[in-house]
Enzyme design. Structure first.
Site, PDB file in Angstrom:
ATOM      1  N   CYS A  56     -32.127 -22.293 118.493  1.00 17.62           N
ATOM      2  CA  CYS A  56     -31.966 -22.312 117.195  1.00 17.62           C
ATOM      3  C   CYS A  56     -32.709 -21.454 116.351  1.00 17.62           C
ATOM      4  CB  CYS A  56     -32.533 -23.901 116.783  1.00 17.62           C
ATOM      5  SG  CYS A  56     -34.280 -24.388 117.330  1.00 17.62           S
ATOM      6  N   ASP A  58     -33.305 -27.241 125.227  1.00 17.49           N
ATOM      7  CA  ASP A  58     -33.258 -27.255 123.823  1.00 17.49           C
ATOM      8  C   ASP A  58     -34.651 -27.134 123.145  1.00 17.49           C
ATOM      9  OD1 ASP A  58     -32.224 -27.735 121.329  1.00 17.49           O
ATOM     10  OD2 ASP A  58     -32.308 -29.546 121.156  1.00 17.49           O
ATOM     11  N   PHE A  82     -37.641 -30.290 126.562  1.00 17.19           N
ATOM     12  CA  PHE A  82     -37.697 -30.242 125.111  1.00 17.19           C
ATOM     13  C   PHE A  82     -37.070 -31.480 124.289  1.00 17.19           C
ATOM     14  CE2 PHE A  82     -37.888 -25.903 126.408  1.00 17.19           C
ATOM     15  CZ  PHE A  82     -39.007 -25.407 126.091  1.00 17.19           C
ATOM     16  N   SER A  99     -43.748 -31.986 124.630  1.00 14.68           N
ATOM     17  CA  SER A  99     -45.204 -31.869 124.479  1.00 14.68           C
ATOM     18  C   SER A  99     -45.550 -32.918 123.384  1.00 14.68           C
ATOM     19  CB  SER A  99     -45.626 -30.569 124.105  1.00 14.68           C
ATOM     20  OG  SER A  99     -44.679 -30.075 122.853  1.00 14.68           O
ATOM     21  N   ARG A 118     -24.688 -33.440 122.011  1.00 13.41           N
ATOM     22  CA  ARG A 118     -25.125 -34.436 123.051  1.00 13.41           C
ATOM     23  C   ARG A 118     -24.006 -35.431 123.474  1.00 13.41           C
ATOM     24  NH1 ARG A 118     -29.164 -34.475 119.015  1.00 13.41           N
ATOM     25  NH2 ARG A 118     -28.178 -35.784 117.294  1.00 13.41           N
TER      26      ARG A 118
HETATM   27  N1  SAH Z   1     -33.040 -32.104 122.094  1.00 15.43           N
HETATM   28  C1  SAH Z   1     -33.838 -32.736 121.018  1.00 15.43           C
HETATM   29  C2  SAH Z   1     -34.403 -31.836 119.922  1.00 15.43           C
HETATM   30  C3  SAH Z   1     -35.522 -30.779 120.312  1.00 15.43           C
HETATM   31  S1  SAH Z   1     -36.499 -29.971 119.318  1.00 15.43           S
HETATM   32  C4  SAH Z   1     -32.711 -33.687 120.160  1.00 15.43           C
HETATM   33  O1  SAH Z   1     -31.545 -33.311 120.510  1.00 15.43           O
HETATM   34  O2  SAH Z   1     -33.375 -34.476 119.637  1.00 15.43           O
HETATM   35  C5  SAH Z   1     -37.642 -29.116 120.200  1.00 15.43           C
HETATM   36  C6  SAH Z   1     -38.801 -30.164 120.900  1.00 15.43           C
HETATM   37  O3  SAH Z   1     -39.737 -29.439 121.921  1.00 15.43           O
HETATM   38  C7  SAH Z   1     -39.718 -30.550 119.839  1.00 15.43           C
HETATM   39  O4  SAH Z   1     -39.548 -32.116 119.902  1.00 15.43           O
HETATM   40  C8  SAH Z   1     -41.185 -30.132 120.198  1.00 15.43           C
HETATM   41  O5  SAH Z   1     -42.048 -31.060 120.127  1.00 15.43           O
HETATM   42  C9  SAH Z   1     -41.018 -29.693 121.640  1.00 15.43           C
HETATM   43  N2  SAH Z   1     -41.840 -28.828 122.039  1.00 15.43           N
HETATM   44  C10 SAH Z   1     -42.216 -27.545 121.495  1.00 15.43           C
HETATM   45  N3  SAH Z   1     -42.811 -26.616 122.492  1.00 15.43           N
HETATM   46  C11 SAH Z   1     -42.790 -27.336 123.630  1.00 15.43           C
HETATM   47  C12 SAH Z   1     -43.356 -26.856 124.840  1.00 15.43           C
HETATM   48  N4  SAH Z   1     -44.039 -25.782 124.933  1.00 15.43           N
HETATM   49  N5  SAH Z   1     -43.211 -27.734 125.817  1.00 15.43           N
HETATM   50  C13 SAH Z   1     -42.879 -29.032 125.750  1.00 15.43           C
HETATM   51  N6  SAH Z   1     -42.177 -29.360 124.406  1.00 15.43           N
HETATM   52  C14 SAH Z   1     -42.090 -28.488 123.585  1.00 15.43           C
END
Ligand code: SAH
Length: 397
Positions: A341, A301, A229, A252, A213
């Site tokens: 991850c 991510d 995400f 989502s 970040r």
């Molecule tokens: N970048 C964030 C962490 C991301 S974790 C940070 O630094 O805080 C991954 C995220 O993707 C989660 O919040 C999950 O709810 C979301 N997610 C999972 N599958 C998804 C999809 N198909 N479309 C959109 N979001 C999704």
């Protein structure tokens, strides 16, 4: 000590333990002497009766023993846990000396010599995860020691991860000591974030991405950014702070998006050009392409697509798909920060997948930086299985 239950390994199966790898798999066990309860401390010996280590017995799991220590004359008791926890705290002081955040991982399982234990700090609140039957047994001791060794005002348990099932454990969550502030806020690089330790993902935040970040903050000035995400907006806030021209954030989860909105408000970004989209990233990237959208910085991510190597092929297809569409949306000279991850997809495979996504998108790129987790999540040399977060910062040429 002679009364301790004993695990004798099959001939030749001590090699990984001799390299200080802390797991004994079920197939390596020749004999169990005594009748250890789940979580009990057992003495592990090779086929010739030579001592190898003391560990926690886990009869339901394929990982039958997780080693606590390698010293024959060191007991596994309160004092042992005090030493390990103190060392974990000291390590964070050493690797995050002038930390710009009051949220960090204090204990990272095997890497801190405490297999199956996670402790995350959010300001004055600690979140504890006991992921193995061994750590579950020692929970009260651990809570007492954490209260003594840190200045926390509350400890909350989030032992509700799926992996507990493999240990024969039920999910458990709840307050173990103190009271939770309402709301619980932390600071990261001058930004304020609210953390939902009770219902949020993992223990509340993705602390492992802190350095990444920070990296995008320095790259964002004047850029049109896509944060796919986005969860509660860690990257979104960082790029806004770094002077991004606009941000589109896709997620989502409705509660997570509500927190992004709240975070934009409490950090004074409400007048900025921010588009929050509740959608499936796989579908929405295609929609953006149909709308001829273009971005200068894209952050991908996603959640863990491959928990183990068994899922690597399917996960690779998913990584390729989102990265292919990201490359198509990336302006020439633009930057893609793309992460995995998934412990089941190592850095080498991940790089191949990103390469083939670029090829199919018809673009070329240079790897500016290979990324990993922040140092409070540093892995142990002897335990490669602990590595899971890998990423690439790619510049489209
Ligand atoms: N970048 C964030 C962490 C991301 S974790 C940070 O630094 O805080 C991954 C995220 O993707 C989660 O919040 C999950 O709810 C979301 N997610 C999972 N599958 C998804 C999809 N198909 N479309 C959109 N979001 C999704």
């Amino acid at each position: 000590m002679s009364a301790s239950p004993k695990i004798t390994l099959k001939p030749g199966r001590e090699k990984s333990l001799q390299r200080r790898h802390p797991w004994v798999f079920s197939g390596a066990v020749e004999r169990v002497t005594g009748s250890p309860d789940p979580g009990a401390t057992v003495r592990v010996e090779n086929a010739d009766g030579h001592f190898l280590g003391w560990g926690a017995w886990s009869p339901s799991s394929q990982i039958r023993v997780r080693i606590w220590n390698w010293e024959e004359d060191e007991s596994v008791d309160d004092e042992f846990f005090r030493k390990r926890l103190s060392a974990a705290l000291q390590f964070r002081q050493a690797v995050l000396p002038d930390s710009q955040s009051n949220a960090r991982r204090l204990v990272h399982g095997e890497a801190d010599g405490l297999p199956g234990l996670i402790v995350d700090q959010y300001g004055e609140v600690l979140v504890l995860q006991c992921l193995s039957v061994g750590t579950d047994q020692w929970r009260d001791t651990l809570v007492g020691l954490l209260n003594e060794l840190t200045e926390c005002t509350a400890i909350y348990e989030r032992s509700d991860a799926e992996v507990r099932k493999l240990e024969g454990l039920e999910p458990r969550r709840g307050l173990l000591s103190g009271t939770l502030p309402e709301p619980l806020q932390i600071t990261e690089q001058g930004l304020t974030l609210e953390v939902d330790v009770e219902k949020g993902q993992k223990t509340g935040l993705y602390l492992d991405q802190r350095d990444n970040r920070e990296r995008v903050r320095t790259l964002a000035s004047g850029k049109r950014v896509l944060d796919a995400f986005c969860y509660t907006g860690g990257f979104t806030l960082a790029v806004l702070q770094g002077g991004a021209k606009s941000v589109t954030a896709i997620e989502s989860s409705k509660p997570a998006l509500a927190l992004v909105e709240q975070h934009c408000r409490i950090n004074g970004f409400e007048d900025r050009d921010i588009t929050l989209v509740e959608a499936d990233v796989f579908e929405h990237l295609r929609r953006l392409r149909d709308a001829v959208a273009s971005f200068d910085l894209i952050i991908l991510d996603p959640p863990k697509f491959a928990p183990t190597a068994k899922h690597a092929e399917k996960a690779s297809r998913a990584y390729k798909d989102i990265n292919l569409w990201a490359f198509r949306l990336l302006a020439p000279g633009g930057l893609l920060l793309t992460c995995s991850c998934s412990a089941g997809v190592g850095p080498e495979l991940f790089r191949k997948v990103i390469g083939s996504a670029a090829l199919d998108a018809g673009v070329e790129g240079r790897v500016i930086k290979v990324l990993g987790p922040a140092p409070d999540h540093a892995g142990a040399l002897y335990f490669p299985e602990g590595e899971y977060l890998t990423g690439l910062l790619v510049r489209r040429t």
